[in-house]
Design a protein around this motif. Sequence first.
Motif, mmCIF file in Angstrom:
data_model
loop_
_atom_site.group_PDB
_atom_site.id
_atom_site.type_symbol
_atom_site.label_atom_id
_atom_site.label_comp_id
_atom_site.label_asym_id
_atom_site.label_seq_id
_atom_site.Cartn_x
_atom_site.Cartn_y
_atom_site.Cartn_z
ATOM 1 N N ASN A 106 30.387 27.747 40.647
ATOM 2 C CA ASN A 106 31.755 27.407 41.070
ATOM 3 C C ASN A 106 32.860 28.231 40.421
ATOM 4 O O ASN A 106 34.030 28.070 40.752
ATOM 5 N N ILE A 107 32.527 29.121 39.482
ATOM 6 C CA ILE A 107 33.561 29.814 38.717
ATOM 7 C C ILE A 107 34.398 30.751 39.580
ATOM 8 O O ILE A 107 35.597 30.953 39.323
ATOM 9 N N VAL A 108 33.813 31.319 40.636
ATOM 10 C CA VAL A 108 34.578 32.251 41.478
ATOM 11 C C VAL A 108 35.732 31.515 42.151
ATOM 12 O O VAL A 108 36.885 31.991 42.160
ATOM 13 N N ASP A 109 35.450 30.339 42.702
ATOM 14 C CA ASP A 109 36.510 29.555 43.341
ATOM 15 C C ASP A 109 37.528 29.065 42.314
ATOM 16 O O ASP A 109 38.738 29.058 42.578
ATOM 17 N N LEU A 110 37.041 28.628 41.148
ATOM 18 C CA LEU A 110 37.957 28.157 40.102
ATOM 19 C C LEU A 110 38.893 29.284 39.655
ATOM 20 O O LEU A 110 40.095 29.060 39.435
ATOM 21 N N ALA A 111 38.348 30.484 39.522
ATOM 22 C CA ALA A 111 39.161 31.629 39.086
ATOM 23 C C ALA A 111 40.223 31.975 40.123
ATOM 24 O O ALA A 111 41.359 32.308 39.783
ATOM 25 N N ALA A 112 39.863 31.877 41.401
ATOM 26 C CA ALA A 112 40.837 32.160 42.458
ATOM 27 C C ALA A 112 41.953 31.118 42.463
ATOM 28 O O ALA A 112 43.133 31.453 42.581
ATOM 29 N N ASP A 113 41.572 29.849 42.307
ATOM 30 C CA ASP A 113 42.579 28.781 42.284
ATOM 31 C C ASP A 113 43.515 28.921 41.089
ATOM 32 O O ASP A 113 44.718 28.654 41.188
ATOM 33 N N ALA A 114 42.950 29.327 39.934
ATOM 34 C CA ALA A 114 43.751 29.452 38.710
ATOM 35 C C ALA A 114 44.494 30.777 38.631
ATOM 36 O O ALA A 114 45.289 30.985 37.708
ATOM 37 N N GLN A 115 44.206 31.678 39.583
ATOM 38 C CA GLN A 115 44.849 33.000 39.622
ATOM 39 C C GLN A 115 44.673 33.745 38.288
ATOM 40 O O GLN A 115 45.619 34.278 37.712
ATOM 41 N N ILE A 116 43.440 33.768 37.804
ATOM 42 C CA ILE A 116 43.103 34.494 36.586
ATOM 43 C C ILE A 116 43.334 35.988 36.800
ATOM 44 O O ILE A 116 42.964 36.553 37.833
ATOM 45 N N GLN A 117 43.962 36.625 35.803
ATOM 46 C CA GLN A 117 44.315 38.038 35.897
ATOM 47 C C GLN A 117 43.700 38.824 34.735
ATOM 48 O O GLN A 117 43.395 38.255 33.681
ATOM 49 N N PRO A 118 43.521 40.144 34.906
ATOM 50 C CA PRO A 118 43.092 40.970 33.769
ATOM 51 C C PRO A 118 44.196 41.038 32.718
ATOM 52 O O PRO A 118 45.377 40.854 33.070
ATOM 53 N N PRO A 119 43.865 41.306 31.457
ATOM 54 C CA PRO A 119 42.508 41.486 30.935
ATOM 55 C C PRO A 119 41.805 40.144 30.731
ATOM 56 O O PRO A 119 42.376 39.222 30.145
ATOM 57 N N THR A 120 40.591 40.054 31.238
ATOM 58 C CA THR A 120 39.810 38.828 31.138
ATOM 59 C C THR A 120 38.390 39.173 30.715
ATOM 60 O O THR A 120 37.774 40.091 31.269
ATOM 61 N N LEU A 121 37.881 38.437 29.750
ATOM 62 C CA LEU A 121 36.510 38.604 29.273
ATOM 63 C C LEU A 121 35.664 37.463 29.821
ATOM 64 O O LEU A 121 36.144 36.335 29.953
ATOM 65 N N ILE A 122 34.400 37.733 30.123
ATOM 66 C CA ILE A 122 33.489 36.742 30.697
ATOM 67 C C ILE A 122 32.367 36.451 29.704
ATOM 68 O O ILE A 122 31.735 37.371 29.185
ATOM 69 N N ILE A 123 32.128 35.174 29.428
ATOM 70 C CA ILE A 123 31.030 34.758 28.559
ATOM 71 C C ILE A 123 30.125 33.822 29.350
ATOM 72 O O ILE A 123 30.591 32.839 29.942
ATOM 73 N N VAL A 124 28.831 34.120 29.360
ATOM 74 C CA VAL A 124 27.840 33.327 30.077
ATOM 75 C C VAL A 124 26.817 32.812 29.070
ATOM 76 O O VAL A 124 26.292 33.575 28.256
ATOM 77 N N GLY A 125 26.517 31.523 29.143
ATOM 78 C CA GLY A 125 25.510 30.937 28.264
ATOM 79 C C GLY A 125 25.885 29.516 27.899
ATOM 80 O O GLY A 125 27.034 29.084 28.047
ATOM 81 N N THR A 126 24.916 28.767 27.368
ATOM 82 C CA THR A 126 25.192 27.370 27.017
ATOM 83 C C THR A 126 26.129 27.247 25.823
ATOM 84 O O THR A 126 26.654 26.155 25.560
ATOM 85 N N VAL A 127 26.400 28.353 25.098
ATOM 86 C CA VAL A 127 27.390 28.299 24.015
ATOM 87 C C VAL A 127 28.768 27.924 24.552
ATOM 88 O O VAL A 127 29.612 27.396 23.826
ATOM 89 N N VAL A 128 28.991 28.163 25.857
ATOM 90 C CA VAL A 128 30.293 27.852 26.454
ATOM 91 C C VAL A 128 30.578 26.345 26.366
ATOM 92 O O VAL A 128 31.740 25.926 26.278
ATOM 93 N N THR A 129 29.512 25.513 26.353
ATOM 94 C CA THR A 129 29.727 24.061 26.278
ATOM 95 C C THR A 129 30.352 23.633 24.956
ATOM 96 O O THR A 129 30.872 22.519 24.850
ATOM 97 N N LEU A 130 30.327 24.506 23.944
ATOM 98 C CA LEU A 130 30.921 24.175 22.642
ATOM 99 C C LEU A 130 32.428 24.376 22.626
ATOM 100 O O LEU A 130 33.107 23.975 21.674
ATOM 101 N N HIS A 131 32.958 24.991 23.669
ATOM 102 C CA HIS A 131 34.390 25.303 23.707
ATOM 103 C C HIS A 131 35.270 24.058 23.525
ATOM 104 O O HIS A 131 36.219 24.061 22.726
ATOM 105 N N SER A 132 34.962 22.991 24.263
ATOM 106 C CA SER A 132 35.811 21.796 24.194
ATOM 107 C C SER A 132 35.812 21.167 22.808
ATOM 108 O O SER A 132 36.808 20.565 22.394
ATOM 109 N N GLN A 133 34.718 21.351 22.069
ATOM 110 C CA GLN A 133 34.624 20.766 20.734
ATOM 111 C C GLN A 133 35.213 21.674 19.656
ATOM 112 O O GLN A 133 35.888 21.212 18.728
ATOM 113 N N LEU A 134 34.998 22.968 19.793
ATOM 114 C CA LEU A 134 35.354 23.908 18.722
ATOM 115 C C LEU A 134 36.664 24.649 18.951
ATOM 116 O O LEU A 134 37.103 25.402 18.086
ATOM 117 N N ASN A 135 37.287 24.453 20.100
ATOM 118 C CA ASN A 135 38.535 25.160 20.375
ATOM 119 C C ASN A 135 39.593 24.779 19.345
ATOM 120 O O ASN A 135 39.941 23.607 19.189
#
Length: 464
Positions: free
Chosen positions: A428-457
């Motif tokens: 679903n990230i492609v649609d989410l990115a279009a809705d949020a109008q994400i612009q460069p520069p943007t870095l992409i991270i793939v992996g289950t480590v992403v689930t730690l974002h809400s806790q460690l941000n």
Amino acid sequence: MKYFPVFIDAQHTHCLIVGAGEVAARKLELMLKTTAQITVVAPWVSDAVNELAKHPNVSLLTRSFEDNDLQAKTLVFVATDKPEVNQHIHDLAHSKGILVNVVDNTPLCKFITPSIVDRSPIIIAMSSGGVAPVLLRYIRQKLESVIPSKVSLLGEFSEKFREKVKRGLKSVTDRRYFWEEVLDGDIGENVLQGNASLAEKQLDDALTEYKAGNKPKGQVYLVGAGPGDPDLLTFRALRLMQKADVVVYDRLVSKDILELVRRDAEKIYVGKAKSNHTIPQEDINELLAKLALEGNRVVRLKGGDPFIFGRGGEEIQTLIAHGVDFQVVPGITAASGAASYAGIPLTHRDHAQSVTFTTGHLRDNSIDLDWPALAKNNHTLVFYMGLTGLPIICRELIANGLPDDMPIALIENATRSNQRVLSGTLSNIVDLAADAQIQPPTLIIVGTVVTLHSQLNWFGAQQS
């Protein structure tokens, strides 16, 4: 700037201080660090002012202020506890074009006294415009701790030889180069160590060489500017940015970082926008060599790190071919900066035991990568320059074995005040990115480590 910083020639200044309490004593003590003539007028005099008034530069008048006390004065401090007297003196001084400071009354100040780091003849003056005095004291303490007391020796040394160097080197640019080499090198170090006689001989020898045309050659410094936050610059990067003649920078270098470049340096933009490489890399390589061969100190300022998708290796190969000296200053790469500021560890023993940095840059509308090797579990993937190719990245990772609910994060403007983190899945990230109008520069991270974002941000930037 609300207040324009200037230094007044105290040797030709006659200062009037109206009032003689503890506040006036502080101003008198400050002025006595200069060679100014000082007159203090007040009907009552504190012990502190009485003691300071013993100095030969001070005249003490124990009476009330009179209008003609302003005659022949160039600077006035007003420190009485009578508002009507303060206002009257302010109005009168202002009408005569005399700089006046009514202490602790900013609206009645035509000048303000800065916070000072005194290493005479080197003086550093700072001001917050009266809005943050505590912060200013904090900054001053920091400066006091990092500026050696012996820096005054360098000031005295420079003063002693200033005219000699000026006579020997007619060009302003040549003199600046010469003094920078002196102060940055062995001569400056010997001055700081108290070896004045050796330093003077070295300077004479260096000046002779310089006049004969034996000047330092141009050089290129490949400097990593990091992901955007200027606080992430290395000390060495900042030092070289301050001594550069020319700065060649790209689109990923933030405005805040460019503000730290020496003011009179030439700045050349060679940025590449998404899908629009206006300046070919080969031309950039040749430009760096050309500028250095003209005798310039060139900083090639790159977002992130010069050797991680920064094409630093290609630029160096061209410099070597032209016989140009160079140095490389590493920077915090975008992957490290973005992950840290987003609260996404790139490795974690419960999620990922390895990490891969790769490019998501499109070529002929495709991304030629070893997708089977990338699509594995217990692993983190970081894609640089992958926003345009995001649909391809998601499609290929799913096609090569990653589940469609694999977490993915997009980090826009990493480490900057306008950072945004968008989390989703491969499906679903492609649609989410279009809705949020994400612009460069943007870095992409793939992996289950992403689930730690809400806790460690921890950065508190915008989240999606």
